[in-house]
Design a protein around this motif. Sequence first.
Motif, short mmCIF file in Angstrom:
data_model
loop_
_atom_site.label_atom_id
_atom_site.label_comp_id
_atom_site.label_asym_id
_atom_site.label_seq_id
_atom_site.Cartn_x
_atom_site.Cartn_y
_atom_site.Cartn_z
N UNK A 497 -23.16 -14.65 9.31
CA UNK A 497 -22.39 -13.66 10.09
C UNK A 497 -21.00 -14.17 10.41
N UNK A 498 -20.83 -15.50 10.35
CA UNK A 498 -19.51 -16.03 10.61
C UNK A 498 -18.52 -15.67 9.49
N UNK A 499 -19.05 -15.15 8.37
CA UNK A 499 -18.17 -14.69 7.27
C UNK A 499 -17.77 -13.23 7.44
N UNK A 500 -18.33 -12.53 8.41
CA UNK A 500 -18.03 -11.10 8.59
C UNK A 500 -16.55 -10.83 8.85
N UNK A 501 -15.84 -11.69 9.61
CA UNK A 501 -14.41 -11.44 9.80
C UNK A 501 -13.64 -11.39 8.47
N UNK A 502 -14.08 -12.24 7.54
CA UNK A 502 -13.41 -12.21 6.22
C UNK A 502 -13.67 -10.87 5.54
N UNK A 503 -14.93 -10.42 5.61
CA UNK A 503 -15.28 -9.10 5.02
C UNK A 503 -14.48 -7.99 5.68
N UNK A 504 -14.35 -8.07 7.02
CA UNK A 504 -13.60 -7.05 7.73
C UNK A 504 -12.14 -7.08 7.30
N UNK A 505 -11.61 -8.25 7.10
CA UNK A 505 -10.22 -8.37 6.67
C UNK A 505 -10.01 -7.74 5.28
N UNK A 506 -10.96 -7.95 4.41
CA UNK A 506 -10.87 -7.33 3.08
C UNK A 506 -10.86 -5.81 3.19
N UNK A 507 -11.72 -5.25 4.03
CA UNK A 507 -11.76 -3.80 4.21
C UNK A 507 -10.44 -3.26 4.74
N UNK A 508 -9.87 -4.01 5.68
CA UNK A 508 -8.59 -3.58 6.23
C UNK A 508 -7.49 -3.61 5.17
N UNK A 509 -7.53 -4.62 4.33
CA UNK A 509 -6.54 -4.72 3.25
C UNK A 509 -6.68 -3.54 2.28
N UNK A 510 -7.91 -3.22 2.00
CA UNK A 510 -8.15 -2.08 1.08
C UNK A 510 -7.64 -0.80 1.70
N UNK A 511 -7.96 -0.59 2.99
CA UNK A 511 -7.49 0.63 3.67
C UNK A 511 -5.98 0.69 3.68
N UNK A 512 -5.35 -0.43 3.89
CA UNK A 512 -3.90 -0.48 3.92
C UNK A 512 -3.30 -0.12 2.56
N UNK A 513 -3.94 -0.61 1.52
CA UNK A 513 -3.46 -0.29 0.17
C UNK A 513 -3.64 1.19 -0.15
N UNK A 514 -4.75 1.75 0.31
CA UNK A 514 -5.00 3.18 0.07
C UNK A 514 -3.93 4.03 0.74
N UNK A 515 -3.50 3.55 1.92
CA UNK A 515 -2.44 4.28 2.60
C UNK A 515 -1.15 4.25 1.80
N UNK A 516 -0.95 3.21 1.06
CA UNK A 516 0.26 3.07 0.25
C UNK A 516 0.09 3.64 -1.17
N UNK A 517 -1.09 4.17 -1.53
CA UNK A 517 -1.37 4.62 -2.89
C UNK A 517 -0.42 5.75 -3.30
N UNK A 518 0.35 5.64 -4.45
CA UNK A 518 1.40 6.59 -4.81
C UNK A 518 0.97 7.66 -5.80
N UNK A 519 -0.33 7.85 -6.02
CA UNK A 519 -0.77 8.78 -7.06
C UNK A 519 -0.20 10.18 -6.87
N UNK A 520 -0.26 10.68 -5.64
CA UNK A 520 0.22 12.03 -5.39
C UNK A 520 1.71 12.13 -5.64
N UNK A 521 2.41 11.09 -5.18
CA UNK A 521 3.86 11.09 -5.40
C UNK A 521 4.20 11.00 -6.87
N UNK A 522 3.46 10.15 -7.59
CA UNK A 522 3.68 10.04 -9.05
C UNK A 522 3.39 11.37 -9.73
N UNK A 523 2.31 12.06 -9.32
CA UNK A 523 1.96 13.36 -9.92
C UNK A 523 3.07 14.37 -9.69
#
Length: 867
Positions: A497-523
């Motif tokens: 369970x001490x590795x959960x913060x790392x997992x949480x950090x990965x999820x946050x990074x993914x969410x942050x990237x999704x917010x920056x995803x340019x597919x709609x703008x490219x379309x």
Amino acid sequence: MCKAILKNQIIEWLRNQPYWLQFSGNQILEGQVIDENLLSNTLTFFKEENGLKPAENEQTPIVFNEIETSVSSTTNDIELQAVKDIENVNALISGQEIEINKNLTVIYGNNGTGKSGYIRLLNNAFYNSRGDKNILGNVFNETESGQPTCKFVFKSNGGTLDKFFPADKNCFEFSQYSVFDTQSVKIHLDNDNQLNFTPSGFDFFEKILQLFEELKSNINTEINSLKKTNPFLIHFQNDNEIKKAVESFNSQTDIEKLKAYANFSEEDAEKLEGIKKKIAELKALNIQEKISAFEKLQRELSDFIQKQQNIINFLTQEKIDYYYGLLDNFYKTQTLVNAEGIKSFEKYNIDLVGSQPWRDFVIAARNYKIQIENKKGDGNNYPVEGDRCLFCLQPISGNEKSLIDTYWKLLQSQAETELNKIKQDIANAIRELKNLPTVVFNDTTNLFGFLKQYHPDQTEKWQKIVTDSENSKNNLIQNLEKLNKELLVTVFTVNTSELNPISQKLNESIDELFKKKPDQEIATLTFQQNYLTDKSLLSKLLSQIIEYVLTCKWISKAENSLGAFRTNSLTTLQGSLFNQHITDKYTSTFETECDFLKAPKFIEIKQRNDRLKTLRKLSIANKKASLILSEGEQRAISLADFLTEVQLNPQNKGVVFDDPVTSLDHQRRALIAERLVKLAETKQVIIFTHDLLFVNYLKNLSELMIDIQCHWIEKINDKTGIVSNNNSPATEGDYKSLKNADDAWKAARKETSPTEREKLLRTGFSSLRTNYEYLIIFDLFQAVVLRFDERVSVERLKDVVVLPDFTKKLIAKVGHLSRYIEAHLHSDTFVSNKPEPDDLKREMDEFNELKKELKELRNEIKAGAQS
């Protein structure tokens, strides 16, 4: 018929027509043939008037040449003189010739003599005829085959002219004669009939129809050559307004709107470059790849945490104490079992008694004996007295039975049962530990590399935990398998369970990237890019596209212009003028003919117009005339219709009739004979008939009015269609003397051509035969019964004498004479003995002798009667 009036009426109609039709119609009225020049000029004017071509010159006003006085139609001066050299027509004998009189020609023959064959030939040659045209070969002689042929000799402008059928079958001369036969009767009565000639002046409508067809064909050819599938569709594949505009290119396309779409400015070009650059920058961010990489790390971390936590869960203090407790219980229970049961086996001196292999052996034996008992099913437990040993098969005595019972008691003891349970628990523990997955956490995994880079302390710690936990797991397995505690097993209190913060950090990074995803703008940018790209391409292809659209508009306009070639108004005009110039005269002429022929007066002429043709039909109360009239009335009415048509045809020079009085009574026969003799004053009339009374009517009526020739068609010795010119039963009055035979003899003596000499001799012999017929009728039988007299002259019977011997001589002579006629026909018997002029002279002399003998015999009998 007034040609001038008709022409003026056509001109009046033309003045209200488009210029192209005025031009071509005037040219046709003035005799211009429809050639390439007329078609080209008319097509030019037509295209200019219908917007299919720009006008090059001003239209010159059309000057119509109206006629102030009427002009009568004229025809060629032509006369049929002979039909000869007939070959391959039904069963007609070859080489026959029929002489044709300038007025009336009558060909008499009995049924089956070949008249129908000649009529069918004439129906085919005179192509305006509606009669029977079914020519057959000689069905009785398969060796005779070939195309029906014939020569027609015409006199024209003082000279002779030969026309051959079928080589000249479309010649003008053949259109100037018509045939009326039995088949014609039904056609005239029941069919919608068009005039079999084009009335003078009405050929204008046929030529205009031809012009229309030619112009329509030329325009259709041009339309088809220009039609093609839209060639620009392949260049525009993006879904936008430009593609929709390209897909809908047709005659309705707005070219100005098209030009607006294609207005690609410098500003558009700069905007396009900017969009391309922005799209490239967005794609360079590789956000999607980063998201995919983080998602993969997240999956690997989750998998690592799950697997590693499972291993740790089996290496807690509680779990290890449980496993070691199993080992302790095993040893204690085994000691108890040995203490309880082994002593009972000491007296048997059994090797390795109490050992595990020994125990396994006993357990296996017990399981075997249970299977045997189940199979027998008799309720007896093994062993009993008399059973055999399971291994040596020797009979079991009391001592052996006691030993086996001791085995079973050992296995049934409580201590033994407990020991077996402990063994099963140890086996289950080993299986659980072995089923734990192996965790890989080193440089070969993406997760290890990522954690080592961003969380080095954690990575080092967990790498050691993974290694140590794997070793402890393996040591524990071996201890359980060996039933000892020799290998070190470490207790783990750490938790993943001490590795959960790392997992949480990965999820946050993914969410942050999704917010920056340019597919709609490219379309959005891509859509704008495609539109501007298509706009640029459209501007480059605009000239070609406008040319294509203009072609579509031209094709549509050309197709709509084809309606100008509908013939409705022409048909209406033609029908109206036909009524004025033809129908009224036709009706009055028809009624006159019906009056003369005493045909029914209640026949109506129904007329209708169809595609520049005027068709007529005879009817009675809207019913077919053939359904109501008698056979004789039908023939009279159809003959009246035929005679009317012939008279209205200014080009007609002659008519041919096949038995026109069949089914008619003698009164109407006389009327028809009178009518045809009258017709022969202005046209050549040729009549085939088997009716001698009708022939006599024609001959008697013609004597004071017109020239007439009577021929005879006969069948002699299976030779059909033999023609004797100027010789028939109706002309027997001309054979009181031998003048005709004598003329033929004199001419034959002078003729040097063998063929012509044979022809003259044949005529002479035929004439001599008719002299014999006259002798029989008037001299031997004293004209008591005449061929064409309806009464019998009874008072003349007193002058008739019966002369048997003379009669025999007369019969023999006529039979002998027929042999000379047959020799002219190349019969097998006389082919090598052709008659000569001397033969004819001798036969003439013998005829005179017989005639003299008859006179002397009659005088002797008369003298004897008076005495």
